[in-house]
Scaffold this motif. Structure first.
Motif, short mmCIF file in Angstrom:
data_model
loop_
_atom_site.label_atom_id
_atom_site.label_comp_id
_atom_site.label_asym_id
_atom_site.label_seq_id
_atom_site.Cartn_x
_atom_site.Cartn_y
_atom_site.Cartn_z
N THR A 6 46.67 36.61 44.23
CA THR A 6 45.82 37.34 43.19
C THR A 6 44.46 37.31 43.84
O THR A 6 44.09 36.41 44.47
CB THR A 6 45.93 36.44 42.22
OG1 THR A 6 47.45 36.43 41.40
CG2 THR A 6 44.89 36.84 40.92
N ILE A 8 40.23 39.15 43.71
CA ILE A 8 39.24 39.83 43.23
C ILE A 8 38.53 40.50 44.35
O ILE A 8 38.11 39.78 45.18
CB ILE A 8 38.25 38.78 42.33
CG1 ILE A 8 38.78 38.06 41.29
CG2 ILE A 8 36.99 39.83 42.03
CD1 ILE A 8 37.91 37.35 40.44
N TYR A 17 37.25 44.07 41.00
CA TYR A 17 38.43 44.71 40.74
C TYR A 17 39.40 43.66 40.96
O TYR A 17 39.26 43.02 42.13
CB TYR A 17 38.67 46.05 41.69
CG TYR A 17 37.93 46.82 41.38
CD1 TYR A 17 37.98 47.72 40.36
CD2 TYR A 17 36.71 47.25 42.25
CE1 TYR A 17 37.06 48.86 40.11
CE2 TYR A 17 35.87 48.43 42.12
CZ TYR A 17 36.13 49.15 41.11
OH TYR A 17 35.31 50.30 40.88
N THR A 18 40.33 43.30 39.96
CA THR A 18 41.22 42.40 39.92
C THR A 18 42.72 42.73 40.32
O THR A 18 43.13 43.84 39.69
CB THR A 18 41.19 41.51 38.84
OG1 THR A 18 39.92 41.03 38.51
CG2 THR A 18 42.18 40.23 38.79
N GLY A 19 43.50 42.21 41.14
CA GLY A 19 44.65 42.77 41.18
C GLY A 19 45.71 41.51 42.20
O GLY A 19 45.41 40.48 42.04
N GLU A 64 46.89 37.48 37.37
CA GLU A 64 46.13 38.28 37.65
C GLU A 64 45.59 38.98 36.07
O GLU A 64 44.59 39.10 35.88
CB GLU A 64 46.70 39.56 38.12
CG GLU A 64 46.16 41.00 37.87
CD GLU A 64 46.83 42.17 38.32
OE1 GLU A 64 46.42 43.26 38.22
OE2 GLU A 64 48.15 41.85 38.08
N TRP A 65 46.59 38.71 35.21
CA TRP A 65 46.56 39.19 33.74
C TRP A 65 45.39 38.32 33.34
O TRP A 65 44.53 38.66 32.63
CB TRP A 65 47.68 39.00 32.97
CG TRP A 65 47.50 39.66 31.62
CD1 TRP A 65 47.47 40.62 31.33
CD2 TRP A 65 47.15 38.55 30.68
NE1 TRP A 65 47.31 40.57 29.70
CE2 TRP A 65 47.07 39.33 29.45
CE3 TRP A 65 47.02 37.29 30.55
CZ2 TRP A 65 46.99 38.70 28.27
CZ3 TRP A 65 46.92 36.83 29.09
CH2 TRP A 65 46.84 37.43 28.12
N LYS A 68 42.06 39.27 34.56
CA LYS A 68 41.43 40.41 33.94
C LYS A 68 41.10 40.12 32.44
O LYS A 68 40.19 40.98 32.12
CB LYS A 68 42.43 41.35 33.66
CG LYS A 68 42.82 41.93 35.37
CD LYS A 68 43.81 43.28 35.14
CE LYS A 68 43.78 43.91 36.57
NZ LYS A 68 44.69 45.09 36.26
N GLN A 69 41.24 38.98 31.82
CA GLN A 69 40.97 38.85 30.66
C GLN A 69 39.35 38.23 30.85
O GLN A 69 38.63 38.04 29.59
CB GLN A 69 41.80 38.02 29.87
CG GLN A 69 43.02 38.48 29.63
CD GLN A 69 43.45 39.79 29.27
OE1 GLN A 69 42.66 40.17 28.09
NE2 GLN A 69 44.00 40.93 29.79
N ARG A 72 32.71 39.68 33.10
CA ARG A 72 32.27 39.57 34.49
C ARG A 72 31.58 38.36 34.64
O ARG A 72 31.54 37.62 35.92
CB ARG A 72 31.12 40.70 34.53
CG ARG A 72 30.51 40.82 35.91
CD ARG A 72 29.57 41.94 36.07
NE ARG A 72 28.85 41.97 37.22
CZ ARG A 72 29.28 42.19 38.29
NH1 ARG A 72 30.57 42.57 38.51
NH2 ARG A 72 28.42 42.16 39.64
N LYS A 75 34.25 35.74 35.51
CA LYS A 75 34.87 36.22 36.95
C LYS A 75 33.65 35.49 38.16
O LYS A 75 34.16 35.09 38.83
CB LYS A 75 34.92 37.48 37.47
CG LYS A 75 36.16 37.87 36.47
CD LYS A 75 36.20 39.55 36.44
CE LYS A 75 37.35 39.93 35.72
NZ LYS A 75 37.78 41.64 35.81
#
Length: 89
Positions: A6, A8, A17-19, A64-65, A68-69, A72, A75
């Protein structure tokens, strides 16, 4: 099973961007080449600012989910906490 990550990424314009992926090196290279990154409209280079390793893709997708919650600011706090943990030993 292959490990998964996972991550950023921070774009040149400061956006995050997160993935998740099984091949992090390929994903960053793809982003920087401006290929396959449909949400990186600016085509600015990205840099990896955070990652976690997991034993399987389901765990990576779940994390990842969760990321995403976050807002900024949350994060950025996560990135800062990770930097302190890994580099201030």
């Amino acid at each position: 099973m292959a490990e998964a990550y996972t991550y950023i990424l921070e774009c040149g314009d400061g956006s995050l961007y997160t993935g998740w992926t099984n091949d992090l090196r390929k994903r960053v290279k793809t982003h920087n080449a401006g290929q396959g990154a449909k949400y990186t409209r600016s085509r600015l280079p990205v840099r990896l600012v955070y990652f976690e390793t997991f034993a399987d893709k389901q765990a990576a997708q779940s994390r990842e989910w969760q990321i995403k919650q976050l807002t900024r600011a949350q994060k950025l706090a996560l990135i800062d906490k990770d930097l302190k943990k890994n580099y201030n030993k």
